[in-house]
Every structure is written in C-alpha cells, then in structure tokens.
Write a protein that holds these residues in place. Structure first.
Motif, mmCIF file in Angstrom:
data_model
loop_
_atom_site.group_PDB
_atom_site.id
_atom_site.type_symbol
_atom_site.label_atom_id
_atom_site.label_comp_id
_atom_site.label_asym_id
_atom_site.label_seq_id
_atom_site.Cartn_x
_atom_site.Cartn_y
_atom_site.Cartn_z
ATOM 1 N N LEU A 1 0.825 -1.211 0.000
ATOM 2 C CA LEU A 1 0.000 0.000 0.000
ATOM 3 C C LEU A 1 0.861 1.263 0.000
ATOM 4 O O LEU A 1 0.546 2.241 -0.696
ATOM 5 C CB LEU A 1 -0.926 -0.002 1.215
ATOM 6 N N ILE A 2 1.934 1.248 0.766
ATOM 7 C CA ILE A 2 2.842 2.405 0.779
ATOM 8 C C ILE A 2 3.478 2.572 -0.602
ATOM 9 O O ILE A 2 3.631 3.688 -1.113
ATOM 10 C CB ILE A 2 3.907 2.240 1.873
ATOM 11 N N GLY A 3 3.832 1.448 -1.232
ATOM 12 C CA GLY A 3 4.389 1.518 -2.586
ATOM 13 C C GLY A 3 3.393 2.090 -3.585
ATOM 14 O O GLY A 3 3.756 2.929 -4.434
ATOM 15 N N PHE A 4 2.129 1.683 -3.508
ATOM 16 C CA PHE A 4 1.118 2.224 -4.415
ATOM 17 C C PHE A 4 0.865 3.703 -4.145
ATOM 18 O O PHE A 4 0.567 4.471 -5.079
ATOM 19 C CB PHE A 4 -0.185 1.423 -4.297
ATOM 20 N N TRP A 5 0.931 4.122 -2.881
ATOM 21 C CA TRP A 5 0.785 5.545 -2.577
ATOM 22 C C TRP A 5 1.837 6.356 -3.334
ATOM 23 O O TRP A 5 1.528 7.402 -3.916
ATOM 24 C CB TRP A 5 0.938 5.764 -1.076
ATOM 25 N N TRP A 6 3.066 5.861 -3.355
ATOM 26 C CA TRP A 6 4.138 6.541 -4.093
ATOM 27 C C TRP A 6 3.854 6.528 -5.596
ATOM 28 O O TRP A 6 4.019 7.538 -6.284
ATOM 29 C CB TRP A 6 5.466 5.840 -3.795
ATOM 30 N N ILE A 7 3.385 5.401 -6.120
ATOM 31 C CA ILE A 7 3.106 5.272 -7.554
ATOM 32 C C ILE A 7 1.950 6.179 -7.975
ATOM 33 O O ILE A 7 1.976 6.792 -9.054
ATOM 34 C CB ILE A 7 2.784 3.800 -7.898
ATOM 35 N N PHE A 8 0.921 6.290 -7.114
ATOM 36 C CA PHE A 8 -0.255 7.078 -7.479
ATOM 37 C C PHE A 8 0.056 8.563 -7.616
ATOM 38 O O PHE A 8 -0.725 9.304 -8.234
ATOM 39 C CB PHE A 8 -1.357 6.882 -6.425
ATOM 40 N N ASN A 9 1.139 9.022 -7.052
ATOM 41 C CA ASN A 9 1.532 10.420 -7.176
ATOM 42 C C ASN A 9 2.397 10.664 -8.403
ATOM 43 O O ASN A 9 2.987 11.740 -8.546
ATOM 44 C CB ASN A 9 2.270 10.875 -5.912
ATOM 45 N N ARG A 10 2.472 9.663 -9.271
ATOM 46 C CA ARG A 10 3.223 9.770 -10.513
ATOM 47 C C ARG A 10 2.369 9.289 -11.673
ATOM 48 O O ARG A 10 1.437 8.527 -11.469
ATOM 49 C CB ARG A 10 4.528 8.960 -10.418
ATOM 50 N N GLU A 11 2.700 9.729 -12.847
ATOM 51 C CA GLU A 11 1.902 9.404 -14.027
ATOM 52 C C GLU A 11 2.443 8.145 -14.693
ATOM 53 O O GLU A 11 3.288 8.204 -15.574
ATOM 54 C CB GLU A 11 1.913 10.582 -15.013
ATOM 55 N N TYR A 12 1.944 7.003 -14.253
ATOM 56 C CA TYR A 12 2.277 5.730 -14.885
ATOM 57 C C TYR A 12 1.005 5.175 -15.534
ATOM 58 O O TYR A 12 -0.028 5.015 -14.873
ATOM 59 C CB TYR A 12 2.813 4.729 -13.863
ATOM 60 N N ALA A 13 1.111 4.848 -16.812
ATOM 61 C CA ALA A 13 -0.073 4.395 -17.555
ATOM 62 C C ALA A 13 -0.610 3.071 -17.029
ATOM 63 O O ALA A 13 -1.810 2.786 -17.135
ATOM 64 C CB ALA A 13 0.260 4.289 -19.042
ATOM 65 N N TRP A 14 0.258 2.256 -16.423
ATOM 66 C CA TRP A 14 -0.120 0.906 -16.016
ATOM 67 C C TRP A 14 -0.650 0.828 -14.587
ATOM 68 O O TRP A 14 -1.059 -0.234 -14.125
ATOM 69 C CB TRP A 14 1.090 -0.028 -16.135
ATOM 70 N N LYS A 15 -0.666 1.952 -13.866
ATOM 71 C CA LYS A 15 -0.959 1.872 -12.428
ATOM 72 C C LYS A 15 -2.389 1.401 -12.154
ATOM 73 O O LYS A 15 -2.618 0.663 -11.184
ATOM 74 C CB LYS A 15 -0.696 3.208 -11.756
ATOM 75 N N ASN A 16 -3.354 1.800 -12.989
ATOM 76 C CA ASN A 16 -4.737 1.380 -12.747
ATOM 77 C C ASN A 16 -4.892 -0.131 -12.855
ATOM 78 O O ASN A 16 -5.563 -0.770 -12.040
ATOM 79 C CB ASN A 16 -5.671 2.060 -13.744
ATOM 80 N N THR A 17 -4.267 -0.706 -13.888
ATOM 81 C CA THR A 17 -4.358 -2.155 -14.096
ATOM 82 C C THR A 17 -3.714 -2.921 -12.947
ATOM 83 O O THR A 17 -4.298 -3.868 -12.393
ATOM 84 C CB THR A 17 -3.686 -2.543 -15.424
ATOM 85 N N VAL A 18 -2.507 -2.512 -12.572
ATOM 86 C CA VAL A 18 -1.779 -3.214 -11.514
ATOM 87 C C VAL A 18 -2.508 -3.074 -10.179
ATOM 88 O O VAL A 18 -2.616 -4.038 -9.410
ATOM 89 C CB VAL A 18 -0.339 -2.677 -11.408
ATOM 90 N N PHE A 19 -3.047 -1.901 -9.909
ATOM 91 C CA PHE A 19 -3.747 -1.702 -8.643
ATOM 92 C C PHE A 19 -5.013 -2.551 -8.584
ATOM 93 O O PHE A 19 -5.318 -3.148 -7.539
ATOM 94 C CB PHE A 19 -4.102 -0.226 -8.465
ATOM 95 N N PHE A 20 -5.771 -2.607 -9.679
ATOM 96 C CA PHE A 20 -6.980 -3.428 -9.705
ATOM 97 C C PHE A 20 -6.641 -4.884 -9.385
ATOM 98 O O PHE A 20 -7.294 -5.522 -8.558
ATOM 99 C CB PHE A 20 -7.644 -3.338 -11.083
ATOM 100 N N ILE A 21 -5.619 -5.415 -10.040
ATOM 101 C CA ILE A 21 -5.243 -6.816 -9.827
ATOM 102 C C ILE A 21 -4.769 -7.021 -8.391
ATOM 103 O O ILE A 21 -5.152 -7.987 -7.724
ATOM 104 C CB ILE A 21 -4.168 -7.235 -10.841
ATOM 105 N N TRP A 22 -3.941 -6.097 -7.896
ATOM 106 C CA TRP A 22 -3.383 -6.271 -6.551
ATOM 107 C C TRP A 22 -4.478 -6.253 -5.496
ATOM 108 O O TRP A 22 -4.504 -7.106 -4.598
ATOM 109 C CB TRP A 22 -2.369 -5.172 -6.244
ATOM 110 N N VAL A 23 -5.410 -5.300 -5.567
ATOM 111 C CA VAL A 23 -6.473 -5.215 -4.561
ATOM 112 C C VAL A 23 -7.332 -6.470 -4.581
ATOM 113 O O VAL A 23 -7.726 -6.999 -3.535
ATOM 114 C CB VAL A 23 -7.345 -3.960 -4.785
#
Length: 443
Positions: A110-132
C-alpha cells in the motif's frame, strides 16, 4: 425412608430449578470465556474490511473503464503465482510468524502504491486493480483460517455471526470514509489510511494468539506454534482428495459464477450512467453501503439463531434460492434498477448467511486443510471461476442481457446442488473431530 419411593413434586421441582441455575451459570461462564476472543476477532475483521472497502470503490472505478476480461485473466495468473509462495511460507514458518508477515507485506504494498499514485504511470490502474483483488482474497482467507484455530465448531456457530457484524461494520465504514474523503484528500492518500487500519490487524492477531494456543492444548491437537511442514502445493491435493473440500470448491465455483455475471452487467451500467471516476466511485460506495446495512441486520437478528438451531443448511440454501429467483426476475425484466437490487440481495446473502456457514465447516478439519486447502479454494478456485465466467459473459453479452441472466439462473441451480452436497457431507465426522475424539478417549 424408602429410597425407592416416588420423588415428591416439590423435591423434583427443586432439583429442576437447581439444574436450570447450574445451566445458566455454565452458560454465563461460557459467555465470559468467549467474550475477549470475540471482541478481538470482531475488531480484527472490522479493521481488515474497513481497510479493504476504502480501496474497493477506487479499484472498481478504475476497473470499470478497462477490459474486465483481461483484468480477471491477470488476476487469475497472479493468484496462481502466489499460491506456491503462500504455501512455502505456511509450511516453513510458525503461525506467530507467517500471520503478521502476510499483513506486513500488504502494508508495504500500500505504501508503494501511494508513491506510484503520485506519478503518471499508464499501467498503475491495471496493476492496482489486480493487486487489490488478490489482496482481498488472501487477507480474508487467512483471517477465517485463524478464526478456525481460535474457535471450536460449537463456538463458531454461536459467535461467527457476531464476528461477521464486526466485518460488516468495517465494510460500511470503508466506503463511507472513501465517499467522504476522496474529494478532499485525494485517491492516493486513501491508501495510507487503509495501511494504518491493516496494521491494527497485526495487533489483533497477537492478542488472539493465547486463545488459539489454549484451544490446541485442550483439544490435544498439533500446536500452531510449530511450522506446519508438508508440500507447498499440498492444498491442491487436499481439495482433490477430501469430499468436503471438493464440495466447498464446487460451492465457491458456482457462487463466483453468479456473482461475476452480475458484476459485469453492473460495470456496463456504470460505464453508461456515469462519465467520471469520481461519479463511479460514489456509485459503488452507495451500493456497498446498502449491501452492508442489510448484511448487519441479518447477522444480528438471524445468523446466530439459524446456525445454532438448524446448522448450516438454511444459511446455504436460502441465498442460493434467492439468487435463482433474482436471476429469473432479471431474465424476464432486465432493468438497471433490478440489477442493482439483485446485486444487493446476492451479496448481502453471501456475507450474512452463506459465508459464516461455510467458515464453520473449517473449524472441524485439520490445520493443513484449514490453511492450505482453504487458501486454494478461496483464491485459486475463486479466481478460476472469475476467469471462466468473465469470458463467458463476453460471449453471452453478444446475445443480450436475457441470455446472461438465464445462464445465471442455471448457475444458481448448480449453487443449490453444491450447497446440498456440502450440507450432507459435513454431517459426517471430519478428520479433526475424529482426532480430538481419540485424544479424549485416551485420557
């Protein structure tokens, strides 16, 4: 005095009163004995589901704009890859190590995703959906496995409904927190709130540990403070070999089927009715809130009564019947409002009735079945069902909503048959109970 003379009514009445008093005293002692672990278990489930339901609307909003078939395929692959990792941890480490380790890993993510969400990565939505999606299954499966270490079957029938209330309260708090704060703190900071709540689960795990040890000592079963050993893939073998676990797997597979078809129809509605992530997040939050309000009412007033009085039968068959009728209604009149109503009824029935009933069965099996076999059913079988039915929905959707709902009705019938099979099988003495009986007889 003739010792064989009939007992006077007064003496008999006095003895009956004394027996009733002793029975009430024993019941009071049992209630006091159950109270501390019940409170910690309910808090554990509260913190866990509050943390998850803060994330769920975010996940659903992100997933509703993507290809669900590909998301569910990725989720299934990740679940399979994690199975041997989980199996290795459970086999090699004692309970006091691997339970906190699972949740500490989730916090780090979760701390790692918090860092990722503050950056513009095109893949973050897909990875977050799968991880949750994967996180939820493993975290909740581990929770119920631990509860089966702490509570015996008779205790589980009395208490699991109340423990479920703790979880439902968390499931109500989570989307409420998200709906209230997402506009002011932003999506990324919600992840940190969730991480704090998951960390409180570790405290509850530590406070429940003495009660799990006490049960094992009293029952003469193997201590959870020892590494479990065995194969890291033993869960697959156990599900294949043991009839009760096979029935649980079938119940899970059909249950996932009816839920996945409905979820996909709901996602299509959300894409049509709402244009932004914030609107979709609010919609999913309101839906979750309605589901969980109904769930808590049933848990408080019906679940314990039905489990103690009638066993798991009504709790498995009533939701299966309701789902079947709901799908028949949708096949006849597939309106968006009816989809939402059936979704609420389906998930509320699962959480308040079917889930507690299934979990009581795990109190009667050995630890390897409880942690490894259960994990396979709750994760791999669950996600296999997701994968099968999300692609099936894609084909059925070409034929229209009526075809989707008729297929759902057929799956609901299969769910009822699987429930009947489990009800019949669990009436037999299971391996853990046989072992405990042998220990009792040897004393």
């Amino acid at each position: 005095m003739n010792p064989y003379a009939p007992t006077s009514k007064a003496a008999q009445s006095a003895r009956d009163d004394a027996g009733a008093s002793l029975g009430k005293l024993a019941g009071l002692r049992g209630a006091l004995r159950d109270f501390p672990p019940l409170i910690w278990a309910a808090l554990y489930f509260f913190f866990l589901l509050t943390g998850y339901y803060i994330l769920r609307p975010v996940r659903d909003a992100m997933g509703s704009t993507q290809n669900l078939q590909l998301l569910f395929t990725g989720t299934f692959i990740c679940t399979l890859l994690l199975q041997p990792v989980y199996g290795a941890i459970v086999s090699r480490y004692a309970r006091r190590v691997f339970l906190p380790l699972v949740y500490l890993f989730l916090i780090a993510c979760l701390i790692g995703f918090w860092w990722i969400f503050n950056r513009e990565y095109a893949w973050k939505n897909t990875v977050f959906f799968i991880w949750v999606t994967v996180f939820n299954l493993f975290a909740v499966s581990v929770f119920w496995s631990y509860m089966a270490d702490v509570f015996r079957n008779i205790e589980a029938r009395r208490l699991y409904g109340y423990i479920g209330v703790g979880g439902t309260a968390g499931a109500i708090s989570g989307p409420s927190i998200t709906a209230a704060l997402v506009g002011s703190v932003g999506v990324s900071n919600l992840l940190l709130i969730s991480a704090v709540l998951i960390s409180l689960c570790v405290l509850c795990i530590l406070r429940l540990a003495p009660y799990a040890r006490r049960r094992e000592i009293e029952d003469g079963t193997r201590s959870g403070e020892e590494a479990m050993g065995g194969s890291i893939l033993a869960g697959l073998r156990l599900v294949w070999e043991r009839p009760v676990l096979r029935a649980m797997a079938a119940l899970m597979f059909f249950g996932v089927g009816v839920g996945t078809l409905l979820y996909n129809e709901q996602a299509a509605i959300a894409r049509t009715l709402f244009s932004t992530d914030a609107e979709r997040t609010a919609f999913y939050s309101r839906l979750d809130l309605a589901i969980n309000l109904i769930t808590v009412l049933v848990q408080v007033f019906l679940t314990r009564f039905l489990l103690v009085r009638y066993g798991i039968g009504p709790l498995l068959l009533i939701p299966a019947g309701a789902i079947f009728l709901g799908y028949c209604l949708l096949a006849a009149s597939p309106l968006p409002l009816f989809v939402a109503i059936v979704q609420v009824a389906t998930r509320a029935g699962e959480f308040s009735l079917a889930k507690p009933a299934r979990e009581t069965v795990y109190t009667r099996v050995d630890r390897e079945s409880r942690y490894k076999g259960k994990a396979v059913i709750d994760t791999a079988i669950y996600r296999a069902g997701d994968l099968v039915f999300v692609w099936l929905h894609k084909g059925l959707a070409m034929l229209g909503s009526t075809a989707v709902f008729l297929t759902g009705a057929a799956l609901a019938a299969g769910l009822g048959l699987a429930a009947w099979s489990l009800i019949r099988l669990q009436k037999q003495a299971l391996p853990e109970e046989q072992a405990a009986q042998r220990v009792a007889e040897s004393r």
